[in-house]
Write a protein that holds these residues in place. Sequence first.
Motif, mmCIF file in Angstrom:
data_model
loop_
_atom_site.group_PDB
_atom_site.id
_atom_site.type_symbol
_atom_site.label_atom_id
_atom_site.label_comp_id
_atom_site.label_asym_id
_atom_site.label_seq_id
_atom_site.Cartn_x
_atom_site.Cartn_y
_atom_site.Cartn_z
ATOM 1 N N VAL A 257 7.472 31.003 -8.926
ATOM 2 C CA VAL A 257 8.763 30.331 -9.097
ATOM 3 C C VAL A 257 9.868 31.374 -9.025
ATOM 4 O O VAL A 257 9.929 32.295 -9.850
ATOM 5 C CB VAL A 257 8.827 29.592 -10.445
ATOM 6 C CG1 VAL A 257 10.189 28.927 -10.618
ATOM 7 C CG2 VAL A 257 7.710 28.561 -10.546
ATOM 8 N N VAL A 261 14.935 28.769 -7.981
ATOM 9 C CA VAL A 261 14.258 27.511 -8.308
ATOM 10 C C VAL A 261 14.302 27.271 -9.811
ATOM 11 O O VAL A 261 14.594 26.162 -10.283
ATOM 12 C CB VAL A 261 12.796 27.528 -7.809
ATOM 13 C CG1 VAL A 261 12.016 26.345 -8.375
ATOM 14 C CG2 VAL A 261 12.750 27.514 -6.288
ATOM 15 N N ARG A 262 14.029 28.319 -10.582
ATOM 16 C CA ARG A 262 14.049 28.179 -12.046
ATOM 17 C C ARG A 262 15.432 27.741 -12.529
ATOM 18 O O ARG A 262 15.539 26.845 -13.378
ATOM 19 C CB ARG A 262 13.640 29.503 -12.690
ATOM 20 C CG ARG A 262 13.543 29.460 -14.219
ATOM 21 C CD ARG A 262 13.124 30.815 -14.770
ATOM 22 N NE ARG A 262 11.816 31.198 -14.244
ATOM 23 C CZ ARG A 262 10.670 30.796 -14.774
ATOM 24 N NH1 ARG A 262 10.679 30.009 -15.838
ATOM 25 N NH2 ARG A 262 9.537 31.196 -14.246
ATOM 26 N N ARG A 264 17.710 26.133 -10.859
ATOM 27 C CA ARG A 264 18.012 24.765 -10.426
ATOM 28 C C ARG A 264 17.334 23.749 -11.330
ATOM 29 O O ARG A 264 17.924 22.726 -11.690
ATOM 30 C CB ARG A 264 17.582 24.564 -8.976
ATOM 31 C CG ARG A 264 17.925 23.180 -8.437
ATOM 32 C CD ARG A 264 17.691 23.083 -6.954
ATOM 33 N NE ARG A 264 17.997 21.749 -6.462
ATOM 34 C CZ ARG A 264 17.867 21.372 -5.193
ATOM 35 N NH1 ARG A 264 17.426 22.239 -4.293
ATOM 36 N NH2 ARG A 264 18.167 20.131 -4.826
ATOM 37 N N TRP A 277 10.584 15.502 -9.881
ATOM 38 C CA TRP A 277 10.146 16.878 -9.654
ATOM 39 C C TRP A 277 8.820 17.155 -10.370
ATOM 40 O O TRP A 277 7.977 17.876 -9.850
ATOM 41 C CB TRP A 277 11.220 17.851 -10.137
ATOM 42 C CG TRP A 277 12.458 17.854 -9.279
ATOM 43 C CD1 TRP A 277 12.636 17.210 -8.083
ATOM 44 C CD2 TRP A 277 13.698 18.515 -9.561
ATOM 45 N NE1 TRP A 277 13.893 17.431 -7.593
ATOM 46 C CE2 TRP A 277 14.585 18.232 -8.472
ATOM 47 C CE3 TRP A 277 14.155 19.303 -10.599
ATOM 48 C CZ2 TRP A 277 15.883 18.733 -8.425
ATOM 49 C CZ3 TRP A 277 15.448 19.807 -10.553
ATOM 50 C CH2 TRP A 277 16.312 19.517 -9.481
ATOM 51 N N ALA A 287 7.011 26.195 -4.676
ATOM 52 C CA ALA A 287 8.030 25.717 -5.612
ATOM 53 C C ALA A 287 9.108 24.920 -4.902
ATOM 54 O O ALA A 287 9.665 23.966 -5.462
ATOM 55 C CB ALA A 287 8.637 26.901 -6.358
ATOM 56 N N LYS A 288 9.405 25.261 -3.658
ATOM 57 C CA LYS A 288 10.456 24.558 -2.929
ATOM 58 C C LYS A 288 10.066 23.116 -2.611
ATOM 59 O O LYS A 288 10.933 22.278 -2.342
ATOM 60 C CB LYS A 288 10.789 25.315 -1.643
ATOM 61 C CG LYS A 288 11.490 26.648 -1.906
ATOM 62 C CD LYS A 288 11.907 27.315 -0.604
ATOM 63 C CE LYS A 288 12.651 28.620 -0.882
ATOM 64 N NZ LYS A 288 13.046 29.294 0.372
#
Length: 295
Positions: A257, A261-262, A264, A277, A287-288
């Motif tokens: 991650v 990403v974290r 967001r 999610w 992760a995306k």
Amino acid sequence: MVGSSHEALHRIFQKDPALLTRAIQDVLGVPFPEPREFAGMNVDLTEIEPIERRVDTLMRADTDEGTYLIVVESQGKKDEDKRGSWPYYLSYLYAKYRCEPVLIVITQSVATARWAAEPIHLGVREFPSLTVRPLVLSPDNVPLIVDAGEAERDVPLAVLSAMTHGRGPQAGAILESLATALRTIDADSAAAFVQFVDSCLGDTQAQQMWRDLMTAMQYFWRHPLAEQVRQEGREEGIEQERASMVLRILQWRGIDVSESVRDRVTSCTDLDRLEVWAQRAVHASSAKDLFGDDV
């Protein structure tokens, strides 16, 4: 609501009696005849004397070869007093019903399994008057199911696998495959199986992973235990807890991650989006993949 691993380990057979037959035939390798019908029976074997004797689960199996009485005992650790009761259980049941009794012990402990499997000999050492040979289900012989396709082919057996191996090093893979398989059965059965597994996970991290997976799939929330988790979520902040759940699922699945990403995920305050999610995290390759077409 199932409250302990002891209860869950034997009550799964009350939920799905046919699993008993598969466990005896396929796991233990015993040529048990195919039952035409199963029926639950009174587990209280107490007579007039004031000593309580109660088995965990007692099922009657009617087959073309006769009627069998299957006693299921859940055993967490060695207990010589309990072991001393097993010959009484079988003798009492045979004397009362004139049906063949079968004793099955189920445990999550390999050491306890070896202890329970030892024959019980009563009488002269070389010529015992009575010998009891328990059949034991344990991590030694219950299959380790880590493939989702295999779990889907026999969901109750996959549940039994998770219940017996859930404290081991492959707990994550077992739980992930089972979570996927639960989508293929009816919601009520899935919800019951969820609680059986939850009660048997002694490892705190594994239990949290299971609850995260089930929250994402919404099975867990059909039962009273979910209210406790929801309350914990309210105390911490529902959005924060849901965001943490998304990241935990990725972490337990071994997915890297990034900071972007974290950030967001943790900054999102939309519960519906966080729920989407979380569901994607169960099957994401990266992760995306969480975000899909989200802007």
